[in-house]
Write a protein that holds these residues in place. Structure first.
Motif, PDB file in Angstrom:
ATOM      1  N   MET A  34      -5.995   2.017   5.932  1.00  0.00           N
ATOM      2  CA  MET A  34      -6.418   0.791   6.595  1.00  0.00           C
ATOM      3  C   MET A  34      -7.716   0.978   7.365  1.00  0.00           C
ATOM      4  SD  MET A  34      -4.341  -1.242   5.383  1.00  0.00           S
ATOM      5  CE  MET A  34      -5.296  -2.564   6.124  1.00  0.00           C
ATOM      6  N   VAL A  35      -7.946   2.156   7.943  1.00  0.00           N
ATOM      7  CA  VAL A  35      -9.226   2.411   8.605  1.00  0.00           C
ATOM      8  C   VAL A  35     -10.358   2.379   7.586  1.00  0.00           C
ATOM      9  CG1 VAL A  35     -10.593   4.198   9.750  1.00  0.00           C
ATOM     10  CG2 VAL A  35      -8.309   3.666  10.583  1.00  0.00           C
ATOM     11  N   ARG A  56      -5.588 -14.212  14.259  1.00  0.00           N
ATOM     12  CA  ARG A  56      -4.600 -15.134  13.694  1.00  0.00           C
ATOM     13  C   ARG A  56      -5.059 -15.666  12.335  1.00  0.00           C
ATOM     14  NH1 ARG A  56      -3.119 -18.543  19.231  1.00  0.00           N
ATOM     15  NH2 ARG A  56      -2.317 -16.732  20.403  1.00  0.00           N
ATOM     16  N   TYR A  57      -6.353 -15.889  12.194  1.00  0.00           N
ATOM     17  CA  TYR A  57      -6.873 -16.294  10.884  1.00  0.00           C
ATOM     18  C   TYR A  57      -6.540 -15.240   9.826  1.00  0.00           C
ATOM     19  CZ  TYR A  57      -9.754 -20.183  12.649  1.00  0.00           C
ATOM     20  OH  TYR A  57     -10.200 -21.371  13.189  1.00  0.00           O
ATOM     21  N   ALA A  58      -6.709 -13.964  10.205  1.00  0.00           N
ATOM     22  CA  ALA A  58      -6.439 -12.883   9.254  1.00  0.00           C
ATOM     23  C   ALA A  58      -4.978 -12.898   8.814  1.00  0.00           C
ATOM     24  CB  ALA A  58      -6.791 -11.538   9.885  1.00  0.00           C
ATOM     25  N   LEU A  59      -4.056 -13.029   9.774  1.00  0.00           N
ATOM     26  CA  LEU A  59      -2.640 -13.062   9.423  1.00  0.00           C
ATOM     27  C   LEU A  59      -2.296 -14.302   8.610  1.00  0.00           C
ATOM     28  CD1 LEU A  59      -1.113 -11.895  12.834  1.00  0.00           C
ATOM     29  CD2 LEU A  59      -1.248 -10.573  10.723  1.00  0.00           C
ATOM     30  N   ALA A  60      -2.928 -15.426   8.948  1.00  0.00           N
ATOM     31  CA  ALA A  60      -2.668 -16.656   8.191  1.00  0.00           C
ATOM     32  C   ALA A  60      -3.207 -16.556   6.770  1.00  0.00           C
ATOM     33  CB  ALA A  60      -3.289 -17.848   8.912  1.00  0.00           C
ATOM     34  N   ASP A  61      -4.393 -15.963   6.608  1.00  0.00           N
ATOM     35  CA  ASP A  61      -4.962 -15.794   5.262  1.00  0.00           C
ATOM     36  C   ASP A  61      -4.090 -14.880   4.402  1.00  0.00           C
ATOM     37  OD1 ASP A  61      -7.066 -17.430   5.892  1.00  0.00           O
ATOM     38  OD2 ASP A  61      -8.468 -15.805   6.325  1.00  0.00           O
ATOM     39  N   GLY A 119      -0.843 -14.599   4.442  1.00  0.00           N
ATOM     40  CA  GLY A 119       0.314 -15.329   3.915  1.00  0.00           C
ATOM     41  C   GLY A 119       1.464 -14.399   3.581  1.00  0.00           C
ATOM     42  N   TRP A 120       2.175 -14.768   2.499  1.00  0.00           N
ATOM     43  CA  TRP A 120       3.351 -13.990   2.099  1.00  0.00           C
ATOM     44  C   TRP A 120       2.979 -12.648   1.487  1.00  0.00           C
ATOM     45  CZ3 TRP A 120       8.186 -15.050   3.501  1.00  0.00           C
ATOM     46  CH2 TRP A 120       8.494 -16.366   3.891  1.00  0.00           C
ATOM     47  N   TRP A 121       2.014 -12.638   0.582  1.00  0.00           N
ATOM     48  CA  TRP A 121       1.775 -11.431  -0.217  1.00  0.00           C
ATOM     49  C   TRP A 121       0.413 -10.802   0.008  1.00  0.00           C
ATOM     50  CZ3 TRP A 121       6.301 -10.109  -1.645  1.00  0.00           C
ATOM     51  CH2 TRP A 121       7.257 -11.065  -1.972  1.00  0.00           C
ATOM     52  N   GLY A 122      -0.432 -11.376   0.863  1.00  0.00           N
ATOM     53  CA  GLY A 122      -1.713 -10.776   1.183  1.00  0.00           C
ATOM     54  C   GLY A 122      -2.782 -11.083   0.154  1.00  0.00           C
ATOM     55  N   VAL A 123      -4.025 -10.829   0.531  1.00  0.00           N
ATOM     56  CA  VAL A 123      -5.164 -11.098  -0.364  1.00  0.00           C
ATOM     57  C   VAL A 123      -5.511  -9.880  -1.200  1.00  0.00           C
ATOM     58  CG1 VAL A 123      -6.121 -12.859   1.170  1.00  0.00           C
ATOM     59  CG2 VAL A 123      -6.821 -10.466   1.448  1.00  0.00           C
ATOM     60  N   GLY A 124      -4.842  -8.771  -0.968  1.00  0.00           N
ATOM     61  CA  GLY A 124      -5.106  -7.557  -1.740  1.00  0.00           C
ATOM     62  C   GLY A 124      -5.781  -6.494  -0.890  1.00  0.00           C
ATOM     63  N   LEU A 125      -5.445  -5.243  -1.148  1.00  0.00           N
ATOM     64  CA  LEU A 125      -6.003  -4.132  -0.394  1.00  0.00           C
ATOM     65  C   LEU A 125      -7.517  -4.072  -0.563  1.00  0.00           C
ATOM     66  CD1 LEU A 125      -5.268  -1.710   1.396  1.00  0.00           C
ATOM     67  CD2 LEU A 125      -5.100  -0.327  -0.689  1.00  0.00           C
ATOM     68  N   GLY A 126      -8.233  -4.082   0.546  1.00  0.00           N
ATOM     69  CA  GLY A 126      -9.688  -4.036   0.532  1.00  0.00           C
ATOM     70  C   GLY A 126     -10.357  -5.384   0.437  1.00  0.00           C
ATOM     71  N   GLY A 148      -2.076  -7.150   7.843  1.00  0.00           N
ATOM     72  CA  GLY A 148      -1.350  -8.362   7.476  1.00  0.00           C
ATOM     73  C   GLY A 148      -2.130  -9.240   6.517  1.00  0.00           C
ATOM     74  N   GLU A 149      -3.449  -9.267   6.675  1.00  0.00           N
ATOM     75  CA  GLU A 149      -4.262 -10.079   5.777  1.00  0.00           C
ATOM     76  C   GLU A 149      -4.277  -9.495   4.366  1.00  0.00           C
ATOM     77  OE1 GLU A 149      -8.842 -11.885   5.469  1.00  0.00           O
ATOM     78  OE2 GLU A 149      -8.384 -10.209   6.812  1.00  0.00           O
ATOM     79  N   GLU A 150      -4.386  -8.197   4.259  1.00  0.00           N
ATOM     80  CA  GLU A 150      -4.530  -7.585   2.946  1.00  0.00           C
ATOM     81  C   GLU A 150      -3.188  -7.323   2.253  1.00  0.00           C
ATOM     82  OE1 GLU A 150      -8.800  -5.305   3.606  1.00  0.00           O
ATOM     83  OE2 GLU A 150      -6.987  -4.117   3.297  1.00  0.00           O
TER      84      GLU A 150
END
Length: 427
Positions: free
Chosen positions: A59-60, A269-274, A276-283, A305-307
């Motif tokens: 994650m870093v 909060r935007y990041a966590l909302a984006d 969602g359930w399954w994330g936008v993908g690692l990276g 949480g976003e990814e």
């Protein structure tokens, strides 16, 4: 039952035993028996620590890549990741060394570790000290930056466990609770951090002190006085700092300026909302593109949480819960008062810090500014936390039967070499 019917029953039982199949109660009994093994605490603690560190490195790398590109003029995205990897390697050495330290040596090292940490904390108020976001809690020693308060946490745990173990029969009296642990040990340690205006670290240290006293068996009525005093101190620090008052205004919804103090909370909060359930993908985070401040540090949980979405956050929470449970297991299974108190202190340290960090990201707490243990970027926090967990590994080795079981089991290298063909004796 007649012998004619008993014989087929015995035959079926023998057949199931030969096949390795058992009934449901037997299977569950086997699992519980394995969990009751003397090496369970050791291996679970080691495994959870390694997984958290690996997740943190991943994650870093993801959260800091954009900032690295900006700082290096698009030369490399690995600036912060390389530093964190170096810190993790040094932390791994610290874990290996700490896990082999005998119990008597921990007791002997308690006071020197705390005195050394307090000496470094005093240097913060010299020209070597550096202020970050209004907190003077860093030392700049050439290319190396240190946060002495992180080392002071280890010393506070060890000295507290040593003192409270020695006075365990006298802790029903208030003066023996106060002197010498609360005053001067805890008071001086927390006071020096207070002078640097680092409220987040002070709150974590307060949790450590409370856990040490609770594990030592201090009467509960004394926690009322201590909690009231500590709460008054925290309120005073908030009211005397414009920066902290602004953070509380943001938390209470009074300050909603998206370009001011509310920016970090809003984009977290935007990041966590984006995600969602399954994330936008690692990276694939969008908020790390210079929208979310401290994306690789205090708010790395928002990027995770976003990814990785809800599953990623639940896995991380589950790992911290597992870490807390294995610490609690060590507390329950040890007969040594020092081990019990010190383990409770380290457990409170990690759990309190993780709760404060995650609570701030999801909006349950104001933004206080503490890293997520083992996950956020930061060398001092990572190495000291790994060192403390190495100490707990040494405590887990003290469990009856654990040391013998670990010694009897061949090492990873030996098991790997065992598959190679050996030289046959000459005929």
């Amino acid at each position: 039952m007649s012998s004619a019917t008993a014989a087929p029953a015995r035959a079926r039982t023998a057949s199931r035993a030969a096949d390795g199949s058992t009934d449901a109660p037997g299977r569950f009994g086997g699992w519980f028996q394995r969990l009751d093994s003397p090496v369970t605490s050791y291996y679970v603690l080691l495994s959870v620590t390694v997984v958290l560190v690996v997740i943190g490195l991943i994650m870093v790398l993801s959260a800091s890549s954009v900032k690295s590109l900006v700082q290096t003029d698009n030369a490399t995205p690995y600036v912060f990741f390389r530093k964190q990897l170096q810190f993790a390697a040094m932390g791994a050495v610290a874990i290996i060394v700490a896990s082999r330290v005998p119990l008597r040596v921990w007791k002997a090292l308690s006071l020197p570790i705390l005195v050394g940490a307090l000496f470094l904390q005093l240097l913060v108020f010299t020209p070597l000290g550096v202020s970050v976001n209004g907190n003077r809690n860093w030392l700049a020693l050439g290319p190396i930056s240190l946060q002495p308060s992180e080392f002071a946490k280890v010393g506070l745990v060890l000295v507290g466990a040593t003192v409270l173990t020695a006075k365990r029969k006298l802790l029903g009296r208030l003066r023996h609770v106060i002197i010498p642990f609360l005053v001067p040990v805890a008071a001086v340690t927390i006071g020096l951090v207070l002078l640097g205006h680092d409220l987040g670290t002070v709150m974590v240290m307060g949790g450590i002190v409370a856990a040490l006293l609770f594990a030592a068996g201090v009467p509960r009525r004394m926690f009322v006085y201590g909690g009231a005093l500590f709460g008054a101190l925290a309120v005073t620090m908030v009211l005397t700092s414009a920066n902290r008052l602004q953070r509380f205004d943001v938390w209470l919804g009074k300050d909603t300026n998206p370009y001011g103090g509310y920016r970090q909370t809003l984009h977290g909060r935007y990041a966590l909302a984006d995600g969602g359930w399954w994330g936008v993908g690692l990276g694939a985070s969008r908020e790390k593109w210079q929208w979310l401040p401290e994306a690789h540090n205090d708010f790395i949980f928002a990027i995770l949480g976003e990814e990785l979405g809800l599953p990623g956050t639940l896995v991380l929470l589950g790992l911290f819960c597992a870490l807390a449970l294995v610490c609690y297991r060590i507390v329950l299974r040890t007969n040594d008062t020092f081990v019990r108190i010190a383990t409770a202190g380290v457990m409170a340290w990690i759990v309190c810090q993780a709760t404060i960090n995650i609570g701030a990201v999801i909006g349950l707490l104001p933004v206080i500014g503490v890293p997520l243990p083992l996950v956020s970027y930061g060398g001092s926090s990572l190495m000291t936390t790994m060192f403390a967990l190495g100490m707990l590994l040494s405590f887990a080795r003290q469990e009856p039967g654990c040391r013998e079981a670990l010694s009897a089991k061949p090492s990873v290298v030996r098991r790997s070499l065992a598959v190679l063909p050996g030289r046959r004796g000459r005929r």
